[in-house]
Write an enzyme that holds these catalytic residues in place. Structure first.
Site, PDB file in Angstrom:
ATOM      1  CE  LYS A  14      11.159 -42.531   5.574  1.00 50.88           C
ATOM      2  NZ  LYS A  14      10.318 -43.400   4.938  1.00 50.88           N
TER       3      LYS A  14
ATOM      4  CE  LYS B 210      18.299 -46.548   3.970  1.00 52.36           C
ATOM      5  NZ  LYS B 210      16.912 -46.495   4.830  1.00 52.36           N
TER       6      LYS B 210
ATOM      7  CE  LYS C 209      11.574 -48.552  -0.647  1.00 51.22           C
ATOM      8  NZ  LYS C 209      11.359 -50.392  -1.103  1.00 51.22           N
TER       9      LYS C 209
HETATM   10  P1  AMP Z   1      11.988 -50.135   3.342  1.00 51.50           P
HETATM   11  O1  AMP Z   1      12.555 -50.564   1.676  1.00 51.50           O
HETATM   12  O2  AMP Z   1      12.707 -49.400   4.349  1.00 51.50           O
HETATM   13  O3  AMP Z   1      11.023 -50.734   3.147  1.00 51.50           O
HETATM   14  O4  AMP Z   1      13.829 -51.017   3.922  1.00 51.50           O
HETATM   15  C1  AMP Z   1      12.562 -52.214   3.388  1.00 51.50           C
HETATM   16  C2  AMP Z   1      13.705 -53.621   4.453  1.00 51.50           C
HETATM   17  O5  AMP Z   1      15.098 -53.430   3.843  1.00 51.50           O
HETATM   18  C3  AMP Z   1      14.443 -53.030   5.840  1.00 51.50           C
HETATM   19  O6  AMP Z   1      14.110 -54.657   6.365  1.00 51.50           O
HETATM   20  C4  AMP Z   1      15.779 -52.490   5.679  1.00 51.50           C
HETATM   21  O7  AMP Z   1      16.085 -52.548   6.727  1.00 51.50           O
HETATM   22  C5  AMP Z   1      16.448 -53.480   4.643  1.00 51.50           C
HETATM   23  N1  AMP Z   1      17.544 -52.102   4.082  1.00 51.50           N
HETATM   24  C6  AMP Z   1      16.374 -50.747   3.260  1.00 51.50           C
HETATM   25  N2  AMP Z   1      17.580 -50.099   3.127  1.00 51.50           N
HETATM   26  C7  AMP Z   1      18.834 -51.388   2.974  1.00 51.50           C
HETATM   27  C8  AMP Z   1      20.439 -51.030   2.926  1.00 51.50           C
HETATM   28  N3  AMP Z   1      21.019 -50.078   2.570  1.00 51.50           N
HETATM   29  N4  AMP Z   1      20.794 -52.434   3.535  1.00 51.50           N
HETATM   30  C9  AMP Z   1      20.663 -52.718   4.649  1.00 51.50           C
HETATM   31  N5  AMP Z   1      18.810 -53.107   4.610  1.00 51.50           N
HETATM   32  C10 AMP Z   1      18.214 -51.937   3.875  1.00 51.50           C
END
Ligand code: AMP
Ligand code: TRP
Length: 342
Positions: free
Chosen positions: A118, A201, A204
């Site tokens: 990041k 990956k 968002k």
């Molecule tokens: P975040 O959006 O970074 O707050 O992620 C929230 C949850 O979603 C966390 O448990 C991440 O590991 C999961 N997550 C985010 N992006 C992915 C992805 N592309 N594949 C699987 N899990 C994801």
């Protein structure tokens, strides 16, 4: 689950830093619901204090926090059975986060790959909060003495850090106070990849909206994005091993499996030899069938933001009732005087 002296309790969080994606749904949300439905005590949090480690427009942050909460409920989280709240309403997180900033070592934090990704070349100019982020994440979990944390694969290193913090705290103060948490990283979609690049990956924050499926996308948009997803010209093989060097194809098979509740092996058995001209429409239909009801329910819930705020407030009261006494005990262990109201 395990035979530890700590009561089994699940904690997990999602940042309201943008709309949720199919990655969040399959890697996190869907599995949060499964854990709730297994009858385990579950605590789920919109981590708004994590979100502001990078700039967030205040009005959008509020909107995204409500939208995230609506997605949890639409996906099957029952606020009566799970505790659902936003982080900033329970001050125990920030308080324990500070104590953990004094436990975690600079060297540990410097090794966090998500920070390096990041911050990139901009590391002098990112917030101090972004660097300290994993220590606040450890506080989120340990303020509840949670034992199990369902997350996607990208959070594994942060959970290892959480274990290190718990172990060092227990050692430094000669206590057996915090559990050593178990990551729960399971299922066919622990790492959903971008629809444009099978080595990245799904996120968002990707600048291309075509790279992801948002939980707010309508049926047409979902179908279009899947039809346009990058693939290779080969048909699907008859065994998973042959997908090893085909990241885009493998990603679509994993997504199908996770949505259908099958194993990737079953999907390959069903579609062996199929061209993407056949597989993609089948995947699009499945994705729409699974996601559309969630999107519609989210939209319905978003019509009444004050009801969402009420649910988050009630969740915060219940969360506080667990976290407050734990953090008060931490203050006693650390040697802080607490004499107010005596
Ligand atoms: P975040 O959006 O970074 O707050 O992620 C929230 C949850 O979603 C966390 O448990 C991440 O590991 C999961 N997550 C985010 N992006 C992915 C992805 N592309 N594949 C699987 N899990 C994801
Ligand atoms: N760091 C997690 C992410 O970006 C979000 C998060 C914050 C979290 N606190 C948590 C996840 C506690 C699990 C447990 O995905």
């Amino acid at each position: 689950m395990s035979a530890s002296p700590f009561k089994t309790r699940i904690f997990s969080g999602i940042q309201p830093s943008g709309g949720l994606t199919l990655g969040n749904y399959l890697g996190a949300l869907k599995r949060f619901v499964e854990k709730q439905d297994e009858g385990i005590e579950t605590v789920y949090c919109m981590v708004d204090m994590h979100a502001i480690t990078v700039w967030q427009d205040p009005a959008k942050l509020r909107q995204q926090t409500r939208e995230g909460a609506a997605a949890f409920i639409a996906a099957g989280i029952d606020p009566a059975r799970s505790i659902l709240f936003n982080q900033s309403q329970v001050t125990a997180h920030a308080e324990l986060g500070w104590i953990f900033n004094c436990i975690a070592r600079m060297g540990w934090m410097s090794r966090m790959t998500q920070f390096k990704d990041k911050a990139g070349k901009n590391s002098e100019n990112v917030s101090l909060g972004l660097f300290a982020y994993p220590s606040l994440m450890a506080a989120d979990i340990l303020a509840y003495k949670a034992t199990h944390v369902p997350v996607g694969d990208d959070q594994k290193q942060h959970l290892e850090l959480c274990r290190d913090i718990a172990i060092k705290f227990n050692n430094d103060y000669g206590v057996d106070f915090f559990p050593v948490v178990e990551p729960v990283i399971e299922g066919a979609a622990t790492r959903v990849m971008s629809l444009r690049d099978g080595t990245k990956k799904m996120s968002k924050s990707d600048p291309s909206d075509q790279s992801r499926i948002n939980l707010t996308d309508d049926a047409d948009t979902i179908a279009k994005k899947i039809r346009k997803a990058k693939t290779d010209p080969e048909p699907l093989p008859d065994n998973l091993n042959d997908l090893k060097d085909r990241p885009e194809a493998k990603n679509l098979v994993n997504i199908y499996a996770a949505l259908a509740g099958h194993t990737p092996e079953q999907v390959i058995a069903d579609f062996a030899g199929a061209q993407f001209g056949t597989f993609k429409p089948a995947l699009a239909d499945l994705a729409v069938a699974k996601l559309e009801p969630i999107t519609l329910e989210m939209n319905r819930l978003m019509q009444d933001p004050s009801e969402i705020d009420r649910i988050l407030g009630q969740g915060a009261d219940r969360a506080e009732a667990i976290a407050r006494p734990i953090v008060d005990q931490v203050y006693d262990i650390v040697g802080m005087i607490r004499s107010r109201g005596r």
